[in-house]
Design a protein around this motif. Structure first.
Motif, short mmCIF file in Angstrom:
data_model
loop_
_atom_site.label_atom_id
_atom_site.label_comp_id
_atom_site.label_asym_id
_atom_site.label_seq_id
_atom_site.Cartn_x
_atom_site.Cartn_y
_atom_site.Cartn_z
N GLU A 126 31.17 40.97 44.27
CA GLU A 126 30.96 42.23 43.59
C GLU A 126 32.24 42.75 43.00
OE1 GLU A 126 28.70 44.97 46.04
OE2 GLU A 126 28.03 43.22 47.21
N LYS A 127 33.35 42.27 43.58
CA LYS A 127 34.66 42.72 43.08
C LYS A 127 35.59 41.52 43.17
CE LYS A 127 37.01 45.65 45.65
NZ LYS A 127 37.51 46.85 46.32
N ILE A 128 36.50 41.45 42.22
CA ILE A 128 37.41 40.31 42.19
C ILE A 128 38.84 40.78 41.99
CG2 ILE A 128 38.06 38.23 40.88
CD1 ILE A 128 35.04 37.97 40.18
N TYR A 129 39.76 40.16 42.75
CA TYR A 129 41.19 40.38 42.53
C TYR A 129 41.75 39.13 41.90
CZ TYR A 129 40.79 44.39 45.63
OH TYR A 129 40.44 45.59 46.19
N VAL A 130 42.67 39.30 40.95
CA VAL A 130 43.28 38.14 40.30
C VAL A 130 44.78 38.14 40.56
CG1 VAL A 130 43.49 36.82 38.18
CG2 VAL A 130 41.56 38.39 38.49
N ALA A 133 44.91 41.73 37.79
CA ALA A 133 43.68 42.43 37.44
C ALA A 133 42.81 42.59 38.66
CB ALA A 133 42.91 41.64 36.38
N GLN A 134 41.91 43.56 38.61
CA GLN A 134 40.88 43.68 39.63
C GLN A 134 39.69 44.37 39.01
OE1 GLN A 134 43.39 46.34 42.23
NE2 GLN A 134 41.45 47.40 42.42
N GLY A 135 38.50 44.06 39.51
CA GLY A 135 37.32 44.70 38.93
C GLY A 135 36.07 43.88 39.15
N THR A 136 35.00 44.24 38.47
CA THR A 136 33.75 43.51 38.61
C THR A 136 33.87 42.18 37.87
OG1 THR A 136 32.86 44.42 36.58
CG2 THR A 136 32.46 45.69 38.60
#
Ligand SMILES: Nc1ncnc2c1ncn2[C@@H]1O[C@H](COP(=O)(O)OP(=O)(O)O)[C@@H](O)[C@H]1O
Ligand SMILES: [Mg+2]
Lengths: 253, 297, 348
Positions: free
Chosen positions: A220-224, A232-235
Motif C-alpha cells: 500500500e506504501k513504498i519507500y525507495v 521517494a515514498q508513496g503509493t
C-alpha cells in the motif's frame, strides 16, 4: 497506529554510509515495500531494525517502545521476525527441526527439565511439535518435513524461511526479497500467499522486493532507497510516476 | 633497578620482539588470505632451527651456506604444507581447514620427535655471532644488535614487495576480497603459494636467529612462540604487516619487562600473551592497527 | 513406540554391563586397563563434541579442564599422611591438608570446579569465533597448566602427585560414560539441543529465530567443562600419578582425533571412535618398542605411534571428512525399520 517506526536511522561502515536518515512507518495490518537498486542499503535497513547492527544514529520504535540497540534475539522475542535475502536455513537439519527451532524462544523450561523429561517440558514439546506440523501443513511443506533443508528445491527453501519466521509468533514480518529467483507465475502465487498469512496471522509486513509486479500488487506504501538515501515514498501509483525513481531505479532495470 | 640492567633488558626485549615479529608476519599474511590460523607455522619455524643445526653440524659447509640452505628447505616445506593440507580443502567448511592445520602441526611435531629425538640439541653458533660488545659497563652480545637490524632490513624488503610489485598487489587484492580477485583473473593459488613461501622464509630467518639466541632445540619448541606470535598478529590487527611487527614488539618487550620488574611472576611469563589477547579482543577486537569490519549479513 | 524404545534401551544397557562383567573377569590387568581407558575417552570425546560438534564453537581447552578435575579429585581423596609426605618442597595449605573424601563426592566436586572455571573463562572467550576461540581456549588451557605448575602449596607444582587412590575401575569408568551418553542423547534431542545445533548451523539465523547465542554457548561450554573435569579425574585415578606435563594441549589433540574420526556432531560416532582409537593407541604401542618376531627383531621407533595417529587425523580430514558417522546417530527406529528386521517379521 504505527506498529513499527524508524526515526532518521543512519548506518555507517567505515567510510561508507549504507543507510542515511531513513524514516519509515508501518501501520498495523498493512503491507509496505522497500525498493531500490542493488547496494541501495535495503538489507542494511532490515539489519538495523532487527538489531544485527546498532545504528550509527537514529531510533527504532516498536509499539511506541524504543528498541534501538536491543539484541536480535530479544527483538524477535518482542515480535519482529525476518527472512534473509540469501536464505539462511539450518542446512543440515530437517524441515521440521528448522521450524521447531523457531519455537524455542517461547519455551518456558530449562535444559535439566528437558533432559529428565519433566511433565511440564513434555507437554510444551508436544505442543511445539503439533504447532510446527500445523504450520508446515499451512505452507504446504508437510510432505518434506523430514528432508534435510538444504536438499529442498529453491522455492521450497524460500517458503520454509517464511514458515520459520512465522513460527516465532511475530506481529511484524520483514521479508527480504522473497520472490528472488521466481518466475512471474510463482511470484503471483507468492503474492497471494503473503496476503493470506497477513490475514491469518494478523501480521504487519515490511518487504524488500525487486519484482515490481509483486511490490505494486500487494504494497500500500513504498519507500525507495538509492545510495542509502530515501528518494521517494508513496503509493505504488505515485512511485511509478515519480521521475526520480524512474531515473534511479526503473531506468536501470 | 639500575639503568645498566634496564638497558640490558631493553635490548633483550627488542631482539625477542624482532623474532616474534618475523614469525607473526607469517600468521598475518596467511590469515589475511585464507582466514586460517596456520597452526603448522610454529612447527615450520622449529624445522628451520633443526635444519640449521644439522647443516651446521655437518661442518662441511660455511655457516652462511648452511643458513641459506636451511632457509630454502624451510620455504619449500611451507609450500608443501599448503599444497598437501590446505589446498584440497579450499571449499570445505572452515572448521575442516582448522582441523587440518592442527593435524599438520601435530604431524610435524611427531615426525620431529621421531627423527630428531626428544632430547635437547645445542645449536652451534658461528664464531662471528658469538661476541660480546661492552659499552661503558654494559655488556651486550652482538646478536642482540644483529637480530633487530636483520629484521628491519627484511621488513623493508617485504613492504617493498607488497606495495610496489605486481605479485604484492595481487596479494593485497586477494586478501581484501578473495572472490573479486578470483574474478579479476588473479591466479589465487599462485598467490597463496607465494604467501606461504614468504611466511615460511621469514619464519626460517627468525628460527635460525632464535637458535643462536636460545640454542637449546626441542621438537615442541615451535609451539609456544607459534601461539604467541599468532596472538601478536591479532594484537596488531590481523592481516596487517606493520601491525604484526608492532604486536611482536609489544609481546617481546612485555614479556621481558614482566620478568624483569616482577620476578615473582616469572613463572607466569607464558600466560602474559594470552591475557593480553583477551584484553585486546575485548577492548579493540580488530587489533591496534586493524580496520573495523562487521560481518555482512 | 516411545515405551518400546525405552525398554529396548534398558535391555541394551543391561546387556552391555553384563558384557563388561564378562570382559572384566576374563581380561588380564593390561586389557582391563585399556577397557577402563576406553570409557574415559568416551566421556572426553563427548565433552569436546558437545561444544565443537553440536554447538559449533571450536574450543581446544579440554586438557586444561581435565587438569582441574584431576587435581581437584586427587587432592580431595589422598589421605592426609600421604599428602604430608608428597608435598616436601612446600607443605600443602592447611585447609586442604586434612580433607579426605570418598570417590563419588570428589568426582562431582571435580566436575563442578571445572565447570565453574569453564563458566568464568567462557564469559570473555565466547565472544570470539572460530580460530580466535580456538587460540583463546588453547591459551587458557595452557594458562591453567602454568598456574598449576606455580601453585606449589596447593598442587605440589611440577613435582606432580603420586599414588592417587586407584578408584577408576571398569564400573566407574563405564558407569560415568553411560550416564554421559544418556545425558547427551536426551539433551541433544531436546529443544535445547536443537538450539545448540541451530547455532552451529548459522549463528545469525539462530539469533534471528530468538535464540540467545551467549546463554546457549555458555551452557554448552560449562557442561562440556564439567564432563572434561570428570574425565580428567577418572584418568588421574586410573594413572595413579598426575603432573602438569600430562595435560598439555597434545592431549586435547588426541581427543579431537577421536571426535573427528567418529564424526563431528555425532554421539554414536564419539562412542565408537572413543573405543576404537583408544584400543588402537594402546595396540600401536608395539611400534614404539622392539617387535620380536622370533627369527628377527624389528627395531621399534619411539614416537612412531603418534606419527601414525597424526597421519590418520590428516587422512580423515582430507578424504573422509564426515568420519565414521557424520552427524548421524544410532536409533532404534533405524534398527527396527532396517531391511533385516522387516524380513524376519514377514517370515514370522
Ligand atoms: N557489514 C558490512 N560492512 C561493510 N559494508 C557493508 C556491510 N553491510 C552492507 N554494506 C554495504 O552497504 C551497502 C548497502 O548494502 P545492502 O544493504 O546489502 O544493499 P541492498 O540490500 O539494498 O542491495 C553496500 O555498499 C554494502 O557493500
Ligand atoms: Mg539486499
Amino acid at each position: 497506529m504505527a506498529i513499527l517506526k524508524t526515526e532518521n536511522i543512519t548506518m555507517k561502515f567505515g567510510g561508507i554510509t549504507a543507510v542515511s536518515d531513513f524514516t519509515m512507518e508501518l501501520e498495523k495490518n498493512k503491507i509496505i515495500g522497500l525498493i531500490g537498486p542493488n547496494g541501495a542499503g535495503k538489507t542494511t535497513a532490515f539489519n538495523v531494525i532487527t538489531g544485527v547492527y546498532k545504528p550509527t544514529s537514529g531510533h527504532i520504535f516498536y509499539n511506541k517502545e524504543n528498541i534501538t540497540g536491543i539484541k536480535p534475539h530479544n527483538i524477535t522475542k518482542l515480535g519482529i521476525a525476518r527472512t534473509f535475502q540469501n536464505i539462511r536455513l539450518f542446512k543440515e537439519l530437517s524441515v521440521l527441526e528448522n521450524v521447531l527451532i523457531a519455537n524455542h524462544l517461547r519455551l518456558k523450561s530449562n535444559p535439566f527439565s528437558a533432559v529428565v523429561n519433566t511433565p511440564n517440558y513434555v507437554r510444551q514439546e508436544k505442543h511445539m511439535i503439533e504447532k510446527s506440523l500445523a504450520l508446515l501443513e499451512e505452507v504446504d511443506l508437510i510432505d518434506v518435513k523430514d528432508e534435510k533443508s538444504f536438499s529442498l528445491p529453491y522455492g521450497y527453501q524460500r517458503r520454509l524461511e517464511i514458515a520459520r519466521a512465522l513460527a516465532t509468533e511475530p506481529k511484524v514480518l520483514l521479508l527480504d526479497e522473497p520472490a528472488a529467483g521466481m518466475n512471474p507465475q510463482e511470484s503471483n502465487q507468492l503474492m497471494e500467499f503473503i496476503i493470506k498469512i497477513r490475514d491469518k496471522f494478523d501480521l504487519s509486513i515490511f518487504m524488500i522486493e525487486h519484482h515490481m509486479q509483486v511490490v505494486m500488487g500487494v504494497c500500500e506504501k513504498i519507500y525507495v532507497l538509492d545510495h542509502g538515501i530515501t528518494i521517494a515514498q508513496g503509493t505504488p501509483h505515485e512511485i511509478q510516476n515519480n521521475p526520480r525513481v524512474i531515473e534511479a531505479y526503473l531506468g536501470v532495470e | 633497578m639500575e639503568i645498566k640492567e634496564f638497558l640490558q633488558h631493553l635490548v633483550n626485549g627488542i631482539s625477542l620482539g624482532s623474532l616474534y615479529a618475523l614469525l607473526a608476519i607469517g600468521y598475518t599474511l596467511v590469515y589475511g588470505i585464507l582466514r586460517l590460523i596456520n597452526f603448522a607455522h610454529g612447527d615450520i619455524f622449529m624445522i628451520s632451527t633443526y635444519a640449521g643445526f644439522y647443516l651446521m653440524s655437518s661442518a662441511i659447509l660455511p655457516w652462511w651456506i648452511a643458513f641459506l640452505l636451511a632457509i630454502i628447505l624451510t620455504c619449500i616445506l611451507g609450500i608443501l604444507v599448503e599444497k598437501a593440507a590446505y589446498r584440497p580443502l579450499r571449499d570445505a567448511p572452515r572448521i575442516s581447514l582448522l582441523i587440518s592445520s592442527i593435524g599438520m602441526s601435530y604431524l610435524i611435531e611427531n615426525l620431529a620427535i621421531v627423527f630428531f629425538g626428544g632430547r635437547p640439541k645445542t645449536f652451534p653458533i658461528p664464531a662471528i655471532f658469538d661476541r660480546i660488545i661492552t659499552i661503558g659497563s654494559v655488556k651486550i652480545p652482538t646478536l642482540s644488535f644483529i637480530i633487530p637490524v636483520i629484521t628491519i632490513i627484511i621488513l623493508a624488503i617485504l613492504l617493498h614487495i607488497v606495495h610496489n610489485t605486481k605479485t604484492g598487489m595481487a596479494m593485497r587484492a586477494v586478501s581484501t576480497d578473495y572472490e573479486a580477485a578470483r574474478l579479476m583473473a588473479i591466479d589465487v593459488n599462485k598467490i597463496i603459494t607465494f604467501t606461504f613461501a614468504v611466511g615460511s622464509t621469514l619464519a626460517a630467518v627468525g628460527g635460525i636467529m632464535w637458535g643462536m639466541k636460545y640454542p637449546s632445540l626441542i621438537p615442541l619448541m615451535g609451539v609456544m612462540p607459534g601461539i604467541k606470535c599468532f596472538i601478536a598478529a591479532v594484537v596488531g590487527g590481523i592481516g596487517n604487516i606493520r601491525g604484526a611487527v608492532l604486536g611482536g614488539f609489544i609481546l617481546g618487550l612485555g614479556e621481558i619487562m614482566l620478568v624483569a620488574f616482577m620476578p615473582a611472576l616469572s613463572g607466569y611469563r607464558d600466560a602474559f600473551a594470552f591475557i593480553l589477547l583477551i584484553f585486546i579482543l575485548l577492548a579493540k577486537p580488530t587489533g591496534l592497527m586493524g580496520k573495523n569490519l562487521a560481518e555482512k549479513v | 513406540m516411545k515405551k518400546k524404545k525405552i525398554i529396548l534401551s534398558l535391555i541394551a544397557i543391561i546387556l552391555f554391563f553384563s558384557l563388561l562383567f564378562i570382559l572384566n573377569s576374563v581380561f588380564n590387568s593390561h586389557q582391563t586397563r585399556i577397557l577402563r581407558l576406553c570409557g574415559i575417552y568416551v566421556v572426553l570425546a563427548l565433552s569436546l563434541n558437545l561444544i565443537n560438534g553440536f554447538t559449533g564453537q571450536f574450543s581446544l581447552g579440554t586438557a586444561g579442564f581435565m587438569a582441574i578435575g584431576a587435581y581437584t579429585s586427587a587432592i580431595l581423596t589422598m589421605p592426609p599422611a600421604q599428602k604430608a609426605s608428597a608435598y616436601y618442597l612446600e607443605p600443602i595449605v592447611p585447609w586442604l591438608a586434612d580433607i579426605e573424601m570418598s570417590f563419588l563426592p570428589a568426582l562431582i566436586i571435580a566436575g563442578l570446579i571445572s565447570a565453574l572455571i569453564g563458566f568464568i573463562v567462557a564469559a570473555p572467550v565466547l565472544r570470539l569465533r572460530d580460530d580466535y576461540l580456538a587460540i583463546a581456549t588453547l591459551g587458557f588451557s595452557e594458562i591453567i597448566r602454568v598456574v598449576i605448575t606455580n601453585l606449589q602449596n596447593i598442587t605440589n607444582g611440577s613435582l606432580g602427585l603420586k599414588g592417587l587412590p586407584n578408584y577408576t575401575n571398569v564400573w566407574w569408568s563405564w558407569g560415568v560414560a553411560v550416564v554421559c551418553i544418556i545425558f547427551m542423547a536426551l539433551l541433544i534431542n531436546s529443544s535445547y539441543g536443537r538450539a545448540l545445533k541451530a547455532i552451529r548451523e548459522d549463528e545469525i539465523a539462530a539469533e534471528a529465530m530468538g535464540i540467545n547465542l551467549f546463554r546457549n554457548k555458555l551452557f554448552a561450554f560449562t557442561v562440556s567443562s564439567f564432563m572434561a573435569g570428570v574425565g580428567g579425574a577418572l584418568l588421574g585415578h586410573l594413572m595413579g600419578t598426575i603432573d602438569p606435563l600430562m595435560f598439555r594441549f597434545t592431549l586435547t589433540y588426541n581427543i579431537l582425533l577421536i571426535v573427528v574420526v567418529g564424526g563431528i556432531g555425532s554421539i554414536t560416532g564419539s562412542v565408537i571412535s572413543g573405543v576404537i582409537v583408544t584400543v588402537a593407541m594402546e595396540a600401536l604401542r608395539i611400534v614404539d618398542g622392539n617387535i620380536d618376531l622370533g627369527f628377527m627383531v624389528i627395531k621399534g621407533i619411539p614416537g612412531m605411534r603418534m606419527v601414525i595417529f597424526s597421519i590418520l587425523l590428516m587422512v580423515i580430514i582430507l578424504f573422509f571428512r564426515r568420519g565414521i558417522m557424520g552427524t548421524n546417530e544410532f536409533s532404534w527406529k533405524w534398527i527396527l525399520e532396517s531391511k533385516l528386521f522387516k524380513k524376519r517379521k514377514e517370515v514370522a
